[in-house]
Write a protein that holds these residues in place. Sequence first.
Motif, short mmCIF file in Angstrom:
data_model
loop_
_atom_site.label_atom_id
_atom_site.label_comp_id
_atom_site.label_asym_id
_atom_site.label_seq_id
_atom_site.Cartn_x
_atom_site.Cartn_y
_atom_site.Cartn_z
N TYR A 156 0.41 -0.40 -4.73
CA TYR A 156 -0.99 -0.46 -4.34
C TYR A 156 -1.86 -1.07 -5.44
O TYR A 156 -3.08 -1.15 -5.29
CB TYR A 156 -1.52 0.94 -3.96
N SER A 214 -8.25 -1.60 5.18
CA SER A 214 -8.07 -3.03 5.43
C SER A 214 -6.69 -3.29 6.02
O SER A 214 -5.70 -2.70 5.59
CB SER A 214 -8.22 -3.83 4.13
N GLY A 258 0.81 -1.21 0.00
CA GLY A 258 0.00 0.00 0.00
C GLY A 258 0.84 1.26 0.00
O GLY A 258 2.05 1.24 -0.23
N LYS A 303 -9.99 -0.43 -5.55
CA LYS A 303 -9.21 -1.37 -4.74
C LYS A 303 -8.31 -0.63 -3.76
O LYS A 303 -8.19 -1.02 -2.60
CB LYS A 303 -8.37 -2.25 -5.68
N ASP A 347 -8.60 -0.93 0.29
CA ASP A 347 -7.41 -1.41 1.02
C ASP A 347 -6.93 -0.43 2.08
O ASP A 347 -6.27 -0.84 3.05
CB ASP A 347 -6.27 -1.69 0.04
N ARG A 404 -5.29 -6.29 5.93
CA ARG A 404 -4.64 -7.22 4.99
C ARG A 404 -5.05 -6.85 3.57
O ARG A 404 -6.18 -7.03 3.16
CB ARG A 404 -5.04 -8.66 5.30
N LYS A 405 -4.12 -6.32 2.83
CA LYS A 405 -4.38 -5.83 1.47
C LYS A 405 -3.99 -6.90 0.46
O LYS A 405 -2.87 -6.92 -0.03
CB LYS A 405 -3.61 -4.54 1.23
N SER A 406 -4.91 -7.80 0.18
CA SER A 406 -4.59 -8.94 -0.68
C SER A 406 -5.39 -8.90 -1.97
O SER A 406 -6.43 -8.25 -2.07
CB SER A 406 -4.89 -10.25 0.06
N GLN A 456 -3.32 6.36 6.48
CA GLN A 456 -4.24 5.57 5.65
C GLN A 456 -5.66 6.10 5.74
O GLN A 456 -6.37 6.16 4.73
CB GLN A 456 -4.20 4.10 6.08
#
Length: 312
Positions: A175, A85, A14, A78, A82, A87-89, A22
Amino acid sequence: MVQSGNVTEFIFLGLSPNPEIQRVCFVLFLFLYMAIILGNSLIVLTVSFSKSLGSPMYFFLSHLSFVEICYSSTTSPKLIVDLLSERKSISLEGCITQTFFFHVFGAIEMFLLTIMAYDRYLAIYRPLHYVTIMNRRICAILVGMAWLGGFLHSIAQIVFVFHLPFCGPNVIDHYFCDVLPLLELACTDTFFIGLLIVANGGSLSMVSFIILLISYSVILFHLRGHSKEERRKALSTCASHVIVVILFFGPCAIIYLRPSTTNSMDKMVAIFYTVITPLLNPFIYSLRNAEVKNSMRKLWFRAMNQGETGRG
């Protein structure tokens, strides 16, 4: 089928690991993305419903604005999700899909900017034949060729990474997914593939930019013999195109025309051409163009009058 090895998903680092940053970025990028959708949609609707904006220039502009919406939408939603979040998966298939459409719409934008430069060249250099040459059929064919070229370019990029094995690690210091970060994670030698990818993307950028440069150089040279008022009007129109070209091609050149090495500034540069440029385009074209502004006002008043009539 992608040869994933042991990897079935990727993790984005990210923009920043700081939760406070964030949260601030979430509000900022949510606002910017909504502005991109609103601004570009307004141009598409204005050109579609305004009879005074029926020239090829505005036809191409409406398609450019639509592509800007699609281009930003491949990464911005996205990114926004994220940012809240832990966990940015993203799945391996999702990563490949995002990369594919990112290059599709990026290439289409390059082609459309080149077509718009050619359109301005004909309008100024061959005004008597302009209407005959740039008829609706030819305009539609040119736009169709831009879309076809975008898909062919992206297919070529994806083919290079489609069969690469990914055995780990699976962390992408970005990202969104792109071909160059994916090459760094492949558990095989990717030097030759990297050269092909840079050659493919770099040649597209360079050829488009050279065509744009030649077109605007010829336009400037030709305008020497025109009156001051004609030069002012033509330069005002071309200035909008030149600004957009610089904003789009400048950051792209930094990413794709330099040696393939990790650069901490890549994410900031990517934000510029995935978020800032699509946001600025509507303002550049509308604020510098009296016809677009007048058509927007007319549509607004027409919508307000219809609303009042409906309530009455």
